[in-house]
Scaffold this motif. Sequence first.
Motif, PDB file in Angstrom:
ATOM      1  N   ASN A 179      33.930  42.887  45.863  1.00 43.30           N
ATOM      2  CA  ASN A 179      34.941  43.221  46.870  1.00 43.30           C
ATOM      3  C   ASN A 179      35.163  44.729  46.852  1.00 43.30           C
ATOM      4  OD1 ASN A 179      37.023  42.928  48.816  1.00 43.30           O
ATOM      5  ND2 ASN A 179      37.681  41.007  47.882  1.00 43.30           N
TER       6      ASN A 179
ATOM      7  N   TYR B 241      38.207  47.421  46.453  1.00 42.25           N
ATOM      8  CA  TYR B 241      39.530  47.398  45.842  1.00 42.25           C
ATOM      9  C   TYR B 241      40.265  48.713  46.085  1.00 42.25           C
ATOM     10  CZ  TYR B 241      37.856  43.211  43.527  1.00 42.25           C
ATOM     11  OH  TYR B 241      37.359  41.960  43.279  1.00 42.25           O
TER      12      TYR B 241
ATOM     13  N   GLN C 179      34.466  49.934  44.450  1.00 44.42           N
ATOM     14  CA  GLN C 179      33.780  48.728  44.888  1.00 44.42           C
ATOM     15  C   GLN C 179      33.153  48.033  43.686  1.00 44.42           C
ATOM     16  OE1 GLN C 179      30.875  49.481  47.918  1.00 44.42           O
ATOM     17  NE2 GLN C 179      30.737  47.358  48.558  1.00 44.42           N
TER      18      GLN C 179
ATOM     19  N   VAL D  37      37.260  35.546  42.764  1.00 48.90           N
ATOM     20  CA  VAL D  37      37.913  36.857  42.694  1.00 48.90           C
ATOM     21  C   VAL D  37      37.908  37.438  41.289  1.00 48.90           C
ATOM     22  CG1 VAL D  37      39.423  36.333  44.648  1.00 48.90           C
ATOM     23  CG2 VAL D  37      40.186  35.789  42.336  1.00 48.90           C
TER      24      VAL D  37
ATOM     25  N   ASN E 145      42.760  43.780  46.641  1.00 49.65           N
ATOM     26  CA  ASN E 145      41.458  43.669  47.292  1.00 49.65           C
ATOM     27  C   ASN E 145      41.591  43.991  48.774  1.00 49.65           C
ATOM     28  OD1 ASN E 145      42.521  41.356  48.508  1.00 49.65           O
ATOM     29  ND2 ASN E 145      41.449  39.952  47.132  1.00 49.65           N
ATOM     30  N   LYS E 146      40.481  43.976  49.493  1.00 45.04           N
ATOM     31  CA  LYS E 146      40.510  44.404  50.891  1.00 45.04           C
ATOM     32  C   LYS E 146      41.301  43.445  51.782  1.00 45.04           C
ATOM     33  CE  LYS E 146      36.136  42.399  52.573  1.00 45.04           C
ATOM     34  NZ  LYS E 146      35.639  41.769  51.339  1.00 45.04           N
ATOM     35  N   GLU E 147      41.505  42.207  51.298  1.00 47.61           N
ATOM     36  CA  GLU E 147      42.330  41.254  52.050  1.00 47.61           C
ATOM     37  C   GLU E 147      43.818  41.513  51.863  1.00 47.61           C
ATOM     38  OE1 GLU E 147      38.370  39.875  51.624  1.00 47.61           O
ATOM     39  OE2 GLU E 147      39.800  40.206  49.995  1.00 47.61           O
TER      40      GLU E 147
END
Length: 456
Positions: free
Chosen positions: A402, A404, A434, A447, A350-352
């Motif tokens: 999120n 990805y 996305q 998530v 994910n973007k984190e």
Amino acid sequence: MSSDFAVSVANVSKCYSIYERPRDRLLQMLSMGSRRYAKEYWALQDVSFEVRRGEAVGIVGRNGSGKSTLLQIITGTLTPTSGEVRTNGRIAALLELGSGFNPEFSGRENIYLNGALLGFERSRIDDLFDDIAAFADVGDYLDQPVKTYSSGMLLRVAFAVQVQVQPDILIIDEALAVGDALFQKRCFQKIERLLSDGVTLLFVSHDQESVRTLTNRAVLLKKGRVAAFGVSSEVVLEYRRQLHDDESAYFGEIAKRIGDKAAQANAVKLDVSAALPEAQAQESVGLTGASRSDRLSFGDGEAKILKVETFTLDGEPATVFYPGDVVRIRMTCQSSITTDKLNVGVRIRNKEGVKVYSWGTLNQDMARRARNESDALFWTHTVQAGEIFQVDLEMQCALGVNLYEVQGSISYEETPDYMTQRILHWIDEAAFFQVLMKRDEYFFGGVSDLKMRASW
């Protein structure tokens, strides 16, 4: 040093003298510097960086790269050969497990001892003692000598003291690796709370995902020098590339030695480059001196990923999906050699930067083998030199809202079990998609969709 900075490391170097024989130390002293009896080993050379107040900075590198030496210099337990370190604020450090503990003292007595070493009066430790004991959670062992503690219990007490005294700068060097999973979770939660309160963190760990997600910036040390300093995700990618290159060189040297030995013995020539097992591959990406595409990929090169695309179940190109949709990830690859034993896979983050899922054709092959199914295995499929081939990987979208990233890989698997893997090509940011939510039709938080149901 500006008050905005918590730690400033300027041109720090550390040299050790290595003596072949004990008596050489005495001879060195008697020579009054006229002769050198020792070899110089530079653990650190010209290391410089600054850490802002409230910032979390990771330090990564292979064993022997100088990480622990650097932290000991920052905490003041070692003196640099040259250079300067300046700090603003009280430092709490968790370095070698058990350092600062008297093994004959009980856990309770060592809590007060550590508090005194950190500059706190007994009355202050009295106020904090219940919180420290509760976090350590060692029960009746608190009044037993710490020499009877396991490494995990020792960690609990040491970490509890360091974080409950609310330091300005918290330094952790691999110590959390000995804790159980539940305690590690509590530690990371506590660290995140400290960061939100403005505590500065210096964090050394071989757990690359922890460094990526817990820190803002990172320092990569290689042979005592700063090889990279920047955004944590990019530095970790460079570290992974370094690991891959080092492993490739190591196994390449083994292959050369085996080949030379076989030639000298007039043995039958073997293709050792294909037969040698290689350790589980490390993903990495460089930071300097290359184009962006080069910085995001690596591998041995016998096969290459040409492109990665995302489609709907109907084969329409798409980058936006909803829970319940089928996501088709198409990998277009080309082999420069004739070979089988390939594995085409993906990792989704994910973007984190958190790894959500990883899977490859070998996963499917392993399941089919375990069930004795007659379906064809990709691992036994042979591709010809120069052949361009496609592999479609499909999944039911069960992801939360999120952005990805899809990372693609193609590897050579000597055995069908991920035990002897050699990365041929790995590429980060190969594709993005996305996931959105139709709130009025189907909604969940988090998530992943666990497909929970209610009954009464």
